[in-house]
Design a protein around this motif. Sequence first.
Motif, PDB file in Angstrom:
ATOM      1  N   ASP A   1       0.868  -1.181   0.000  1.00  0.00           N
ATOM      2  CA  ASP A   1       0.000   0.000   0.000  1.00  0.00           C
ATOM      3  C   ASP A   1       0.900   1.224   0.000  1.00  0.00           C
ATOM      4  N   LEU A   2       0.323   2.384   0.219  1.00  0.00           N
ATOM      5  CA  LEU A   2       1.091   3.617   0.278  1.00  0.00           C
ATOM      6  C   LEU A   2       1.846   3.711   1.609  1.00  0.00           C
ATOM      7  N   PRO A   3       2.903   4.503   1.675  1.00  0.00           N
ATOM      8  CA  PRO A   3       3.747   4.545   2.883  1.00  0.00           C
ATOM      9  C   PRO A   3       2.999   4.818   4.181  1.00  0.00           C
ATOM     10  N   LYS A   4       1.981   5.675   4.145  1.00  0.00           N
ATOM     11  CA  LYS A   4       1.281   6.037   5.383  1.00  0.00           C
ATOM     12  C   LYS A   4       0.544   4.866   6.028  1.00  0.00           C
ATOM     13  N   LEU A   5       0.304   3.790   5.257  1.00  0.00           N
ATOM     14  CA  LEU A   5      -0.413   2.640   5.809  1.00  0.00           C
ATOM     15  C   LEU A   5       0.515   1.511   6.234  1.00  0.00           C
ATOM     16  N   LEU A   6       1.793   1.617   5.942  1.00  0.00           N
ATOM     17  CA  LEU A   6       2.713   0.519   6.277  1.00  0.00           C
ATOM     18  C   LEU A   6       2.838   0.274   7.787  1.00  0.00           C
ATOM     19  N   PRO A   7       2.859   1.308   8.645  1.00  0.00           N
ATOM     20  CA  PRO A   7       2.924   1.025  10.087  1.00  0.00           C
ATOM     21  C   PRO A   7       1.742   0.191  10.584  1.00  0.00           C
ATOM     22  N   LEU A   8       0.538   0.475  10.090  1.00  0.00           N
ATOM     23  CA  LEU A   8      -0.642  -0.305  10.491  1.00  0.00           C
ATOM     24  C   LEU A   8      -0.536  -1.733   9.976  1.00  0.00           C
ATOM     25  N   LEU A   9      -0.093  -1.895   8.736  1.00  0.00           N
ATOM     26  CA  LEU A   9       0.072  -3.240   8.174  1.00  0.00           C
ATOM     27  C   LEU A   9       1.099  -4.037   8.966  1.00  0.00           C
ATOM     28  N   SER A  10       2.207  -3.407   9.304  1.00  0.00           N
ATOM     29  CA  SER A  10       3.256  -4.092  10.069  1.00  0.00           C
ATOM     30  C   SER A  10       2.742  -4.481  11.449  1.00  0.00           C
ATOM     31  N   HIS A  11       1.976  -3.592  12.054  1.00  0.00           N
ATOM     32  CA  HIS A  11       1.403  -3.877  13.377  1.00  0.00           C
ATOM     33  C   HIS A  11       0.459  -5.076  13.309  1.00  0.00           C
ATOM     34  N   ASN A  12      -0.409  -5.113  12.306  1.00  0.00           N
ATOM     35  CA  ASN A  12      -1.361  -6.219  12.202  1.00  0.00           C
ATOM     36  C   ASN A  12      -0.656  -7.545  11.922  1.00  0.00           C
ATOM     37  N   ALA A  13       0.413  -7.510  11.145  1.00  0.00           N
ATOM     38  CA  ALA A  13       1.181  -8.737  10.927  1.00  0.00           C
ATOM     39  C   ALA A  13       1.806  -9.207  12.234  1.00  0.00           C
ATOM     40  N   ARG A  14       2.315  -8.261  13.006  1.00  0.00           N
ATOM     41  CA  ARG A  14       3.016  -8.595  14.255  1.00  0.00           C
ATOM     42  C   ARG A  14       2.072  -9.174  15.309  1.00  0.00           C
ATOM     43  N   ILE A  15       0.892  -8.584  15.497  1.00  0.00           N
ATOM     44  CA  ILE A  15       0.001  -9.063  16.567  1.00  0.00           C
ATOM     45  C   ILE A  15      -0.600 -10.429  16.240  1.00  0.00           C
ATOM     46  N   ASN A  16      -0.477 -10.843  14.968  1.00  0.00           N
ATOM     47  CA  ASN A  16      -0.943 -12.178  14.580  1.00  0.00           C
ATOM     48  C   ASN A  16       0.206 -13.174  14.434  1.00  0.00           C
ATOM     49  N   GLY A  17       1.429 -12.735  14.755  1.00  0.00           N
ATOM     50  CA  GLY A  17       2.585 -13.613  14.663  1.00  0.00           C
ATOM     51  C   GLY A  17       2.941 -13.981  13.237  1.00  0.00           C
ATOM     52  N   LEU A  18       2.601 -13.113  12.298  1.00  0.00           N
ATOM     53  CA  LEU A  18       2.815 -13.422  10.881  1.00  0.00           C
ATOM     54  C   LEU A  18       3.886 -12.531  10.240  1.00  0.00           C
ATOM     55  N   GLU A  19       4.592 -11.749  11.070  1.00  0.00           N
ATOM     56  CA  GLU A  19       5.539 -10.789  10.498  1.00  0.00           C
ATOM     57  C   GLU A  19       6.675 -11.453   9.712  1.00  0.00           C
ATOM     58  N   LYS A  20       6.986 -12.721  10.047  1.00  0.00           N
ATOM     59  CA  LYS A  20       8.049 -13.423   9.324  1.00  0.00           C
ATOM     60  C   LYS A  20       7.525 -14.093   8.048  1.00  0.00           C
ATOM     61  N   ASN A  21       6.211 -14.098   7.880  1.00  0.00           N
ATOM     62  CA  ASN A  21       5.593 -14.761   6.730  1.00  0.00           C
ATOM     63  C   ASN A  21       5.253 -13.815   5.595  1.00  0.00           C
ATOM     64  N   VAL A  22       5.441 -12.511   5.835  1.00  0.00           N
ATOM     65  CA  VAL A  22       5.001 -11.536   4.822  1.00  0.00           C
ATOM     66  C   VAL A  22       6.080 -10.490   4.564  1.00  0.00           C
ATOM     67  N   HIS A  23       6.009  -9.910   3.374  1.00  0.00           N
ATOM     68  CA  HIS A  23       6.826  -8.751   3.015  1.00  0.00           C
ATOM     69  C   HIS A  23       5.878  -7.562   2.929  1.00  0.00           C
ATOM     70  N   ILE A  24       6.110  -6.536   3.710  1.00  0.00           N
ATOM     71  CA  ILE A  24       5.248  -5.355   3.701  1.00  0.00           C
ATOM     72  C   ILE A  24       6.013  -4.220   3.042  1.00  0.00           C
ATOM     73  N   GLU A  25       5.512  -3.761   1.896  1.00  0.00           N
ATOM     74  CA  GLU A  25       6.263  -2.800   1.093  1.00  0.00           C
ATOM     75  C   GLU A  25       5.347  -1.767   0.449  1.00  0.00           C
ATOM     76  N   THR A  26       5.943  -0.652   0.110  1.00  0.00           N
ATOM     77  CA  THR A  26       5.239   0.399  -0.618  1.00  0.00           C
ATOM     78  C   THR A  26       5.099   0.020  -2.086  1.00  0.00           C
ATOM     79  N   LEU A  27       3.917   0.219  -2.617  1.00  0.00           N
ATOM     80  CA  LEU A  27       3.703   0.068  -4.053  1.00  0.00           C
ATOM     81  C   LEU A  27       2.675   1.105  -4.482  1.00  0.00           C
TER      82      LEU A  27
END
Length: 203
Positions: free
Chosen positions: A79-105
């Motif tokens: 998504d856009l840069p302003k949404l990456l912190p929320l995306l990273s947070h949601n990946a982390r609280i579900n224990g999925l941060e190592k399963n995904v790449h979160i990037e700007t596009l």
Amino acid sequence: MPLQREIEVFDHTLLIEQEFSGELGATVWDAAIVLAKYLTSLPPGYFKNKRVIELGAGTGIVGLTCAFPELGAEVWITDLPKLLPLLSHNARINGLEKNVHIETLSWGEDVSSFSPPFDVILLSDVIAGCYKEDFAKLVKTLWDLSSKNTRIILSYELRSKEDLEFFKLVNEKFIYYKVDNSELDKVFQSEDIGIFEIKRRKE
């Protein structure tokens, strides 16, 4: 509406934090839940060893669903840069941060850094009148990220006839069809929300 949503995915409870800051992408929309539930109906391990990318991910509910072991995808959530912190947070609280790449596009821009093509491209609730000026950019990005073998799955909630301009643009380079509602989750579906399967036209 609570700031945190809980969605049952396989045997997991997917926790999704929202932000009511006026940013449309920071809220869980019904179309995203319908698509997430549709993905869970696919055969176990369907996404195993497949490269999957979600465009305009917002809160990340769709991409995170694919990251659970039951589907087994290697997932890029964008998504856009302003949404990456929320995306990273949601990946982390579900224990999925190592399963995904979160990037700007940003749609319409160069995507070579993502090493396309992808096996699957996912989109949820990105077709709306407020994004009309970006429809052509989005179609370009779909083309640039895909090959003839790429499966593109779109979840779309009808709001305005303006939205149909997107499908006119898609039809120039792709073919698509609406998935019958009988194939969707019996609870998480609506007459206003459609799942569309999209493929490149033969060159």
